[in-house]
Design a protein around this motif. Structure first.
Motif, mmCIF file in Angstrom:
data_model
loop_
_atom_site.group_PDB
_atom_site.id
_atom_site.type_symbol
_atom_site.label_atom_id
_atom_site.label_comp_id
_atom_site.label_asym_id
_atom_site.label_seq_id
_atom_site.Cartn_x
_atom_site.Cartn_y
_atom_site.Cartn_z
ATOM 1 N N ARG A 167 -14.332 3.424 3.482
ATOM 2 C CA ARG A 167 -13.650 2.345 4.202
ATOM 3 C C ARG A 167 -12.391 1.899 3.430
ATOM 4 N N THR A 170 -9.797 4.632 3.894
ATOM 5 C CA THR A 170 -9.161 4.575 5.224
ATOM 6 C C THR A 170 -8.269 3.357 5.359
ATOM 7 N N LEU A 171 -8.723 2.230 4.795
ATOM 8 C CA LEU A 171 -7.891 1.018 4.837
ATOM 9 C C LEU A 171 -6.601 1.221 4.044
ATOM 10 N N GLN A 172 -6.747 1.879 2.908
ATOM 11 C CA GLN A 172 -5.540 2.147 2.108
ATOM 12 C C GLN A 172 -4.589 3.075 2.847
ATOM 13 N N GLN A 173 -5.159 4.101 3.544
ATOM 14 C CA GLN A 173 -4.314 5.017 4.315
ATOM 15 C C GLN A 173 -3.593 4.301 5.448
ATOM 16 N N THR A 174 -4.356 3.422 6.162
ATOM 17 C CA THR A 174 -3.711 2.676 7.252
ATOM 18 C C THR A 174 -2.617 1.763 6.719
ATOM 19 N N ILE A 175 -2.904 1.146 5.548
ATOM 20 C CA ILE A 175 -1.868 0.281 4.949
ATOM 21 C C ILE A 175 -0.638 1.096 4.577
ATOM 22 N N CYS A 176 -0.882 2.285 3.973
ATOM 23 C CA CYS A 176 0.255 3.138 3.594
ATOM 24 C C CYS A 176 1.035 3.587 4.821
ATOM 25 N N LYS A 177 0.260 3.976 5.905
ATOM 26 C CA LYS A 177 0.939 4.390 7.132
ATOM 27 C C LYS A 177 1.740 3.252 7.735
ATOM 28 N N GLU A 178 1.130 2.060 7.726
ATOM 29 C CA GLU A 178 1.846 0.908 8.277
ATOM 30 C C GLU A 178 3.106 0.600 7.466
#
Length: 397
Positions: A167, A170-178
Motif C-alpha cells: 500500500r 502504491t501510494l508512493q507511486q501515485t504520489i510520484c505520478k501525481e
C-alpha cells in the motif's frame, strides 16, 4: 524456528515453547494498546482553554531550551577559563566531553521544540490518525496471537506487513505520478503561455508596422504638398530679394562715395596739422639731445673716477688676502703637528694600558695556578692538616 517462504505464500512455523513466549508478549502488547485506546484524550480543539494549554506547553519547552542553552554557555566559559589558566589536558578533555553532551541535549530539545511547533497536538486529525494506527496494530497482534495458538505460525503478521508495504509503495507511486503530472501540466501551461505571449507580440509588432507604414504614407503625401508650396514661395522670395539687394547696393555705393569725399578733406586738414606738430616736436627733441649729451659726458667722467678707486681698493684687498692665506697655512701646519703628537701619545697610553691589563690577567692566572697546584708560598703544610683532622674528630665525638 523454521522458515518456509515461497513468493507471497509464506508459512513460518515455530516451536510450542517459542509460541508460548510470543503469545505472552503479544497479549501483553494487545492489553497495553487496549488500555491506551481507553485512556486516549479527547481533542481539545474548539474549547476555551485550547490556547492557554498550547501556550503553557510552549513555555515549558522554551524554559527547558533556555536552561540547556545556559548550561552550554557556562561549559564554554569554563573551557575558556581553563585554557587561560593553562590547565592539564585531562581537565580540558572533561570540559570537551561536557560541551559535547550538552550540545547533544540541546540538539534533541531543539528538534522536539520544532516538531511541537510544526504539529499541533490538540488537532483532532492527529488523534484520529493515532487511534487508527493503534487499532490496526492491535488487530494484527490479535490475529497473530490466534494463529500462533492454533497453527503455531504467524503468517498473518507477515501478510499484513507485506500488504502495508505494498500500500505504501502504491501510494508512493501515485504520489510520484501525481507530482510528475502536475509538473508536466505546469510545463505545458508555461509553454502555452510563452507561445501565447510570442503570438501576441508578433501580432502587436505587425499592427505597429502597419500603423507605422500608414503614417509614413500620409507623411510622404503631406511632405510632397509642402515641398511644392515651399519651392514656389522660395522662387518668389528669391526674385524679390534680388531686386531689393540691387537697390540696397546702389544706395550703399552712393553713400560710400560721399563718405570718401568727406574723408579726403579731413585727411588733408589732418596732414597739415601733423606736419606743424612734428616741426615743433623736432625742435624740442634737438634741445633735449644737447642736454643729455652734456650730462652723459659728466656721468662718464664720474664713473671712471669710481672705477679707478675700486681698482686701487681691490689691489690692496688682494695683498691682504695673500698675507692672510699664508698665515692660515702656517697655523694649519702647527695644528696638524699638534694633533699628530696627541694621537701618538693617546696610542702609547692605550698600549701601556693594554699591556698592564694583560700582565694583571697573567699574574692572576699564575696565582690561581699556584694556589691550585700548591706551588711556592701556597704549598700545603702537613702538620696543620693533621691538627685540623684531630679537632674535627673531637667535635664529632
Amino acid at each position: 524456528m523454521e522458515f518456509h517462504a515461497e513468493d507471497e505464500n509464506c508459512s513460518v512455523a515455530v516451536n510450542s515453547l517459542e509460541s508460548i513466549y510470543l503469545v505472552t508478549v503479544l497479549c501483553d502488547c494487545v492489553h497495553q494498546l487496549a488500555i491506551i485506546g481507553h485512556i486516549m484524550p479527547v481533542s481539545l480543539e474548539g474549547r476555551p482553554r485550547e490556547k492557554q494549554i498550547m501556550n503553557e506547553e510552549l513555555e515549558d519547552l522554551l524554559s527547558q531550551q533556555q536552561q540547556i542553552e545556559g548550561q552550554f554557555k557556562k561549559a564554554i566559559e569554563n573551557k575558556q577559563e581553563l585554557k587561560s589558566k593553562n590547565k592539564t589536558s585531562q581537565s580540558l578533555a572533561k570540559a570537551d566531553e561536557e560541551i559535547h553532551s550538552i550540545g547533544k541535549k540541546l540538539g534533541n530539545k531543539t528538534l522536539q521544540f520544532v516538531r511541537s511547533v510544526e504539529q499541533n497536538p490538540l488537532a483532532i486529525d492527529n488523534i484520529i490518525k493515532i487511534d487508527k494506527d493503534r487499532l490496526f496494530v492491535q488487530q494484527v497482534m490479535e490475529d497473530t496471537v490466534s494463529e500462533l495458538t492454533q497453527k503455531l505460525t504467524y503468517t498473518c503478521l507477515m501478510k499484513s506487513v507485506n500488504e502495508s508495504k505494498k500500500r505504501k509503495a502504491t501510494l508512493q507511486q501515485t504520489i510520484c505520478k501525481e507530482q510528475s503530472g502536475r509538473q508536466r501540466i505546469k510545463e505545458l501551461n508555461k509553454s502555452l503561455c510563452e507561445i501565447q505571449k510570442d503570438k501576441e507580440k508578433e501580432s502587436q509588432n505587425r499592427n505597429e508596422m502597419i500603423a507605422y507604414l500608414k503614417d509614413q504614407v500620409q507623411e510622404m503625401e503631406a511632405k510632397t504638398i509642402m515641398e511644392s508650396k515651399y519651392v514656389n514661395k522660395c522662387a518668389e522670395v528669391g526674385i524679390a530679394q534680388t531686386i531689393k539687394q540691387r537697390t540696397l547696393l546702389e544706395e550703399n555705393h552712393r553713400n560710400e562715395i560721399n563718405s570718401l569725399d568727406k574723408d579726403v578733406d579731413v585727411e588733408t586738414r589732418v596732414n597739415a596739422e601733423i606736419m606743424q606738430f612734428l616741426g615743433k616736436k623736432h625742435k624740442h627733441l634737438v634741445s633735449k639731445l644737447d642736454f643729455w649729451m652734456e650730462k652723459h659726458e659728466k656721468d662718464v667722467e664720474a664713473k671712471q673716477l669710481e672705477v679707478d678707486q675700486l681698482k686701487a681698493s681691490k689691489n690692496s684687498d688682494w695683498e691682504r688676502l695673500l698675507d692672510l692665506t699664508r698665515k692660515y697655512k702656517e697655523f694649519e701646519e702647527v695644528v696638524v703637528e699638534d694633533r699628530i703628537q696627541k694621537e701618538i701619545q693617546r696610542r702609547k697610553l692605550e698600549e701601556e694600558e693594554m699591556q698592564l691589563r694583560a700582565s694583571i690577567k697573567i699574574q692572576c692566572w699564575w696565582r690561581g695556578v699556584m694556589v691550585r697546584k700548591g706551588f711556592g708560598s701556597y704549598r700545603k703544610k702537613k702538620g696543620k692538616k693533621s691538627k685540623k683532622g684531630k679537632k674535627g674528630k673531637k667535635s664529632k665525638k
